[in-house]
Scaffold this active site. Structure first.
Site, PDB file in Angstrom:
ATOM      1  N   SER A 145       0.832  -1.190   0.000  1.00  0.00           N
ATOM      2  CA  SER A 145       0.000   0.000   0.000  1.00  0.00           C
ATOM      3  C   SER A 145       0.878   1.256   0.000  1.00  0.00           C
ATOM      4  CB  SER A 145      -0.943  -0.048   1.205  1.00  0.00           C
ATOM      5  OG  SER A 145      -1.903   0.977   1.152  1.00  0.00           O
ATOM      6  N   ASP A 311      -8.643  -6.336  -4.874  1.00  0.00           N
ATOM      7  CA  ASP A 311      -8.239  -5.049  -4.314  1.00  0.00           C
ATOM      8  C   ASP A 311      -8.752  -3.950  -5.230  1.00  0.00           C
ATOM      9  OD1 ASP A 311      -7.027  -2.800  -3.299  1.00  0.00           O
ATOM     10  OD2 ASP A 311      -4.981  -3.601  -3.350  1.00  0.00           O
ATOM     11  N   HIS A 344      -8.050  -5.081  -0.396  1.00  0.00           N
ATOM     12  CA  HIS A 344      -6.751  -4.444  -0.187  1.00  0.00           C
ATOM     13  C   HIS A 344      -6.013  -5.033   1.012  1.00  0.00           C
ATOM     14  CE1 HIS A 344      -3.724  -1.384  -0.609  1.00  0.00           C
ATOM     15  NE2 HIS A 344      -3.952  -0.893   0.597  1.00  0.00           N
TER      16      HIS A 344
END
Length: 368
Positions: A145, A311, A344
């Site tokens: 991320s 995601d 995610h």
């Protein structure tokens, strides 16, 4: 694995991308494993929005690291081979200098006067910390991320210092939708009556309601629709029919409110504003007329890029953008798109294929 944190103070002025300068600052970090004699086995782990330097092991408060399933003896990043470093980013609320710290110019907490920081600023401070540790080149830099953005930035800011760059569930820049989610979260915080223009410390309060809503918004985007449906569906809490009120009726409502309230107990609102802005600003291609290929031209690391099919916050298409740009520049890159149901958050969870991939990469490609 019991771990303790360390702190380094820096007195060389730090020029930030915004044009502001910090004269002094501190960074908190943890290390795992042993640095070899050649200092060639160091792996830097970059953290995401609400994480910290506490990557692995158990700290003095009995809390496991946020990536403890990934880092440690016998784990995918094996600390019997590698010296792993986790750094708490500047502006955070877990020990490094940030909005809660005392501004030496005023004698009061910085609050909203703390300067805006960027991914590039964080990488610069991480490089300074490595200098203090005597580490001139990383065996690998890795993150998921926002941590993946930092890893990618390392590859172009300090190409000679990175042998391998592992970018997981990340993106070369945020989409308009992502920026919109971040702004709604920030507005929830700044419109809380307890925010006081970011100087709530002086009032002895916390903008808890706004911070809780911000976390709820973010948390929704970290999960996939399938994962939410499987965990919660439309299940009601301890009853069989609606009560036609605005109270907590569905299990998903209860879960999100719990997550928001828990978050507001330990995270700082000003830090949330800073970190989401750093997310918004990241765009290494901007200085190259929007050309990501040119932005990555100077990189010399070998790359592993990983994405997850569900995601939707940082979708696989964005990872493929990174891969295409690297291939166009004839950089060595491996890519994996993992079919996982968790959205995610998949980069933080146990997935046998994902962990086997990381283990194999480090065992066969990343040499101490």
């Amino acid at each position: 694995m019991q771990v303790t944190s360390s702190k380094l103070s820096f007195h060389e002025p730090l020029s930030l991308k915004s044009g502001a300068t910090l004269d002094d600052y501190e960074l908190v970090y943890e290390t795992y494993g042993e640095l070899n004699a050649a200092k060639s086995n160091a792996v830097l782990i970059c953290h995401a929005l609400n994480a910290s330097h506490h990557v692995a092991g158990v700290n003095h408060e009995g809390e496991p690291g946020w990536w403890d399933n990934m880092v440690g003896p016998g784990k995918p990043i094996d600390t019997r081979r590698f010296f792993v470093i986790g750094v708490n980013n500047l502006g955070s609320c877990f020990g490094s200098t940030g909005p809660k710290s005392i501004n030496p110019r005023t004698g009061q907490a910085y609050g909203s006067d703390f300067p805006v920081v960027t991914v590039e600023d964080w990488v610069q401070t991480q490089a300074r910390l490595l200098d203090q540790l005597g580490i001139t080149r990383l065996a690998a830099v890795m993150g998921g991320s926002l941590g993946g953005m930092q890893a990618l930035s390392w590859s172009v800011q300090y190409p000679e210092r990175v042998a391998h760059c592992i970018v997981i569930a990340s993106t070369p820049k945020l989409s308009a939708q992502n920026i919109a989610f971040n702004d709604v979260a920030r507005q929830a915080i700044m419109r809380d009556p307890e925010f006081h223009g970011g100087h709530y410390y002086a009032h002895g309060v916390v903008p808890r309601r706004g911070l809780s809503v911000a976390r709820m918004i973010g948390h929704i985007t970290y999960l996939s629709d399938d994962d939410m449906a499987e965990k919660f569906g439309r299940t009601l809490r301890q009853k069989e029919d609606f009560d036609y009120t605005f109270g907590v009726e569905f299990e998903i409502e209860s879960y999100l409110r719990y997550q928001g309230e828990k978050f507001s107990d330990y995270f700082d609102a000003n830090t949330y504003l800073l970190i989401t802005k750093a997310l918004d600003y990241f765009d290494p291609a901007k200085a190259h007329g929007g050309d990501l290929q040119q932005a990555l031209k100077s990189a010399s690391a070998q790359f592993l890029v990983v994405s997850f099919t569900t995601d939707w916050r940082f979708p696989p298409a964005r990872s493929r953008d990174i891969v295409k740009a690297l291939v166009a520049q004839r950089h060595e890159v491996s890519y994996a798109e993992i079919d996982a149901p968790h959205g995610h958050d998949a980069f933080l969870l146990d997935d046998a294929r994902y962990h086997a991939l990381i283990r194999q990469y480090f065992n066969t490609r990343v040499l101490p």
